[in-house]
Design a protein around this motif. Structure first.
Motif, PDB file in Angstrom:
ATOM      1  N   UNK A  59     -60.400 110.901  -6.758  1.00 19.07           N
ATOM      2  CA  UNK A  59     -61.599 111.729  -7.142  1.00 19.07           C
ATOM      3  C   UNK A  59     -62.192 111.404  -8.516  1.00 19.07           C
ATOM      4  N   UNK A  60     -61.320 111.091  -9.594  1.00 14.37           N
ATOM      5  CA  UNK A  60     -61.986 110.760 -10.789  1.00 14.37           C
ATOM      6  C   UNK A  60     -62.301 109.284 -10.737  1.00 14.37           C
ATOM      7  N   UNK A  61     -61.797 108.516 -10.121  1.00 16.32           N
ATOM      8  CA  UNK A  61     -62.207 106.999 -10.269  1.00 16.32           C
ATOM      9  C   UNK A  61     -63.336 107.095  -9.452  1.00 16.32           C
ATOM     10  N   UNK A  62     -63.729 107.818  -8.441  1.00 12.10           N
ATOM     11  CA  UNK A  62     -65.024 107.679  -7.804  1.00 12.10           C
ATOM     12  C   UNK A  62     -66.272 108.263  -8.674  1.00 12.10           C
ATOM     13  N   UNK A  63     -65.887 108.989  -9.404  1.00 16.73           N
ATOM     14  CA  UNK A  63     -66.872 109.535 -10.356  1.00 16.73           C
ATOM     15  C   UNK A  63     -67.377 108.371 -11.456  1.00 16.73           C
ATOM     16  N   UNK A  64     -66.587 107.507 -11.526  1.00 14.94           N
ATOM     17  CA  UNK A  64     -66.769 106.202 -12.690  1.00 14.94           C
ATOM     18  C   UNK A  64     -67.352 105.114 -11.507  1.00 14.94           C
ATOM     19  N   UNK A  65     -67.327 105.397 -10.342  1.00 15.41           N
ATOM     20  CA  UNK A  65     -68.017 104.422  -9.551  1.00 15.41           C
ATOM     21  C   UNK A  65     -67.111 103.273  -9.082  1.00 15.41           C
ATOM     22  N   UNK A  66     -65.817 103.723  -9.113  1.00 22.17           N
ATOM     23  CA  UNK A  66     -64.911 102.960  -8.721  1.00 22.17           C
ATOM     24  C   UNK A  66     -64.069 103.090  -7.516  1.00 22.17           C
ATOM     25  N   UNK A  67     -64.113 102.078  -6.592  1.00 25.84           N
ATOM     26  CA  UNK A  67     -63.805 102.306  -5.074  1.00 25.84           C
ATOM     27  C   UNK A  67     -62.244 102.210  -4.876  1.00 25.84           C
ATOM     28  N   UNK A  68     -61.628 103.068  -4.609  1.00 27.04           N
ATOM     29  CA  UNK A  68     -60.185 103.069  -4.254  1.00 27.04           C
ATOM     30  C   UNK A  68     -59.975 102.540  -2.851  1.00 27.04           C
ATOM     31  N   UNK A  69     -59.459 101.374  -2.665  1.00 28.85           N
ATOM     32  CA  UNK A  69     -59.416 101.038  -1.369  1.00 28.85           C
ATOM     33  C   UNK A  69     -57.693 101.011  -0.881  1.00 28.85           C
ATOM     34  N   UNK A  70     -57.011 101.216  -1.983  1.00 27.37           N
ATOM     35  CA  UNK A  70     -55.375 101.263  -1.198  1.00 27.37           C
ATOM     36  C   UNK A  70     -54.649 102.252  -2.180  1.00 27.37           C
ATOM     37  N   UNK A  71     -53.769 103.115  -1.679  1.00 31.19           N
ATOM     38  CA  UNK A  71     -52.800 103.875  -2.379  1.00 31.19           C
ATOM     39  C   UNK A  71     -51.492 103.522  -1.877  1.00 31.19           C
ATOM     40  N   UNK A  72     -50.580 103.064  -2.794  1.00 35.40           N
ATOM     41  CA  UNK A  72     -49.302 102.548  -2.483  1.00 35.40           C
ATOM     42  C   UNK A  72     -48.214 103.556  -3.001  1.00 35.40           C
ATOM     43  N   UNK A  73     -47.279 103.736  -2.333  1.00 37.25           N
ATOM     44  CA  UNK A  73     -46.039 104.523  -2.852  1.00 37.25           C
ATOM     45  C   UNK A  73     -44.749 103.626  -2.496  1.00 37.25           C
ATOM     46  N   UNK A  74     -44.205 103.483  -3.811  1.00 35.38           N
ATOM     47  CA  UNK A  74     -42.942 102.512  -3.806  1.00 35.38           C
ATOM     48  C   UNK A  74     -41.842 103.474  -4.523  1.00 35.38           C
ATOM     49  N   UNK A  75     -40.544 102.802  -4.253  1.00 31.21           N
ATOM     50  CA  UNK A  75     -39.339 103.587  -4.644  1.00 31.21           C
ATOM     51  C   UNK A  75     -38.934 103.110  -6.046  1.00 31.21           C
ATOM     52  N   UNK A  76     -38.124 103.479  -6.701  1.00 25.14           N
ATOM     53  CA  UNK A  76     -37.480 103.286  -8.049  1.00 25.14           C
ATOM     54  C   UNK A  76     -36.709 102.088  -7.775  1.00 25.14           C
ATOM     55  N   UNK A  77     -37.411 100.742  -7.435  1.00 27.00           N
ATOM     56  CA  UNK A  77     -36.693  99.531  -7.309  1.00 27.00           C
ATOM     57  C   UNK A  77     -37.332  98.545  -7.922  1.00 27.00           C
ATOM     58  N   UNK A  78     -36.780  97.718  -8.710  1.00 29.32           N
ATOM     59  CA  UNK A  78     -37.563  96.715  -9.789  1.00 29.32           C
ATOM     60  C   UNK A  78     -38.371  95.613  -8.958  1.00 29.32           C
ATOM     61  N   UNK A  79     -37.515  95.009  -7.940  1.00 27.74           N
ATOM     62  CA  UNK A  79     -38.071  94.331  -7.372  1.00 27.74           C
ATOM     63  C   UNK A  79     -39.335  94.656  -6.088  1.00 27.74           C
ATOM     64  N   UNK A  80     -38.897  95.676  -5.449  1.00 26.23           N
ATOM     65  CA  UNK A  80     -40.089  96.056  -4.600  1.00 26.23           C
ATOM     66  C   UNK A  80     -41.273  96.558  -5.572  1.00 26.23           C
ATOM     67  N   UNK A  81     -40.969  97.186  -6.778  1.00 21.81           N
ATOM     68  CA  UNK A  81     -42.071  97.528  -7.682  1.00 21.81           C
ATOM     69  C   UNK A  81     -43.159  96.172  -8.137  1.00 21.81           C
ATOM     70  N   UNK A  82     -42.287  95.206  -8.225  1.00 25.31           N
ATOM     71  CA  UNK A  82     -43.003  93.849  -8.801  1.00 25.31           C
ATOM     72  C   UNK A  82     -43.679  93.411  -7.619  1.00 25.31           C
ATOM     73  N   UNK A  83     -43.231  93.496  -6.447  1.00 27.49           N
ATOM     74  CA  UNK A  83     -43.972  92.868  -5.216  1.00 27.49           C
ATOM     75  C   UNK A  83     -45.040  93.915  -5.076  1.00 27.49           C
ATOM     76  N   UNK A  84     -45.037  95.235  -5.330  1.00 30.51           N
ATOM     77  CA  UNK A  84     -46.267  96.066  -5.066  1.00 30.51           C
ATOM     78  C   UNK A  84     -47.449  95.517  -6.409  1.00 30.51           C
ATOM     79  N   UNK A  85     -46.891  95.365  -7.243  1.00 26.80           N
ATOM     80  CA  UNK A  85     -47.842  94.828  -8.276  1.00 26.80           C
ATOM     81  C   UNK A  85     -48.476  93.749  -8.123  1.00 26.80           C
ATOM     82  N   UNK A  86     -47.582  92.539  -7.662  1.00 23.22           N
ATOM     83  CA  UNK A  86     -48.190  91.443  -7.024  1.00 23.22           C
ATOM     84  C   UNK A  86     -49.416  91.476  -6.223  1.00 23.22           C
ATOM     85  N   UNK A  87     -49.036  92.431  -5.104  1.00 23.02           N
ATOM     86  CA  UNK A  87     -50.136  92.478  -3.918  1.00 23.02           C
ATOM     87  C   UNK A  87     -51.272  93.339  -4.584  1.00 23.02           C
TER      88      UNK A  87
END
Length: 424
Positions: free
Chosen positions: A27-55
């Protein structure tokens, strides 16, 4: 400009907490004109978190993280982002002073792992935490913008509003137009039926856009547009709202995010009308919905939960031969619903009396099927309206749909009455 929100925390994946941060940030980003296309949830795992950042970095311009910046070893967000960007982590002295000061003022021992809460990435801007200890960060790297926020909503929300939002406006947002929205609330119509009635508008939408949402007993449409000013936006939104209202004049009860019971209490307060209720199978749910609205005491004078035939007869004067005996229609009937509504209105001396009687389940009652419900509205000086409902679902679903249906019929009766007065 596109954004992705990455919520970090195994507790989110396990369903132990609900990700309300994503809703707030979208909601806050929309007020700035920024479109949120994806929401990701990732667990407390370094490798999976880095993969999510890459994507996320491949498909978004702005990546916003929530969670994983606390003092424990499984708080890995800053470490993962630093490694991805090839930058070093270091202690921010000002943030560290705040952490130490927190423990010193309380005379408490600060464990070494609390130093992690003052970590920042090389070249980043620290985001002060006004309600907690973990410092956030903001930085730009190769045309992408990264915001790291704490997980607890009471820390995340003020940090975004006070720190991250101004940073985005200064460093990331240039020509983006803000998004303005209006919410239209509907009752008495399901999502599929609403879509069918509005199909031409939905299929041909460009700007403004139309997005329907549904929950038990009601449907919401959000109409949105981008514009330089709120005035420009409202001109476009008002035109589309009028088109929708002309197609569904008896179903739009509000153009803001309120419940139908809120709309009813507001209408009745404005017109100085009063209400009472008699409930059987819903067991007071109708009265609970109404009295949950602040100010409802001026409207709702009281009610009776009359589960048994004995109380229907003794407290609300329902004739015995309607309830029991050969040829009796029974407690679950239009006749009993009518008497209940009229009697509770007269006992309370209110402008309206509402009643509900039916079979919520899970078993048959009076050899009548689950989901058979009768609702009635008695109005001072007018004929009583009785409606038969045939509802599906489990017990709680039937009870809630019954209440929503009755509230809708009451709202519609008042709106139509107002239209008749205006036309006369």
């Amino acid at each position: 400009m596109k954004a992705e929100i990455i919520a970090v925390g195994t507790e989110l994946l396990l369903g132990q907490i609900v990700n309300t941060n994503a809703q707030f940030l979208s909601q806050e980003l929309a007020t700035l004109g920024i479109d949120v296309y994806f929401q990701t949830v990732v667990g407390d795992n370094l490798i999976r978190l880095q993969e999510s950042i890459q994507l996320a970095s491949e498909r978004a311009d702005i990546i916003v993280f929530t969670g994983g910046i606390g003092p424990t070893q499984d708080d890995l967000t800053k470490e993962a982002l630093a490694a991805f960007l090839g930058r070093e982590l270091h202690i921010d002295r000002i943030s560290m002073d705040l952490v130490e000061d927190f423990f010193n003022k309380r005379g408490a021992h600060m464990t070494e792992n609390n130093r992690r809460q003052a970590l920042v990435i090389e070249g980043s801007s620290p985001l002060t935490n006004s309600t907690g200890l973990a410092v956030g960060i903001a930085l730009s790297h190769e045309g992408k913008h990264y915001i790291v926020l704490p997980g607890p909503p009471k820390e995340m929300a003020p940090m975004f509003v006070e720190q991250a939002k101004p940073w985005l406006l200064q460093h990331a947002i240039t020509n983006e137009m803000p998004i303005y929205s209006t919410m239209l609330k509907f009752a008495g119509i399901g999502e599929s039926a609403l879509e069918e009635r509005l199909i031409d508008l939905i299929q041909n939408q460009t700007d403004p856009t139309i997005a329907p949402y549904a929950k038990e007993g009601e449907v919401t449409i959000r109409i949105s547009t981008k514009a330089n000013t709120e005035q420009d936006a409202m001109i476009k939104l008002d035109v589309l709202e009028e088109q929708i209202r002309s197609i569904l004049p008896n179903h739009v009860y509000a153009n803001k995010d309120i419940s139908i019971e809120r709309a009813i209490v507001d209408l009745m307060t404005e017109r100085k009308l009063t209400l009472s209720a008699a409930e059987s199978c819903t067991g007071g749910l109708l009265m609970e919905r109404i009295t949950s609205i602040p100010g409802s005491s001026t409207v709702f004078l009281g009610g009776i939960v009359c589960y048994s035939n004995q109380l229907k007869e003794k407290l609300l004067n329902v004739p015995h031969d309607l309830l029991e005996g050969d040829g009796a229609p029974g407690a679950v009937s239009a006749e009993v619903a009518e008497v209940l509504a009229e009697q509770v209105r007269m006992i309370g001396d209110t402008d309206f009396g509402l009643s509900i009687t039916g079979v919520a389940g899970p078993d048959y009652s009076e050899r009548k099927p689950v989901g058979l419900v009768y609702i009635a509205i008695a109005e001072r000086g007018k004929d009583t309206e009785v409606l038969e409902l045939r509802l599906s679902g489990n017990r709680e679903s039937i009870r809630m749909r019954t209440v929503k249906s009755l509230l809708y019929r009451l709202w519609l009766k008042m709106v139509q009455s107002e239209k008749l007065q205006q036309d006369s």
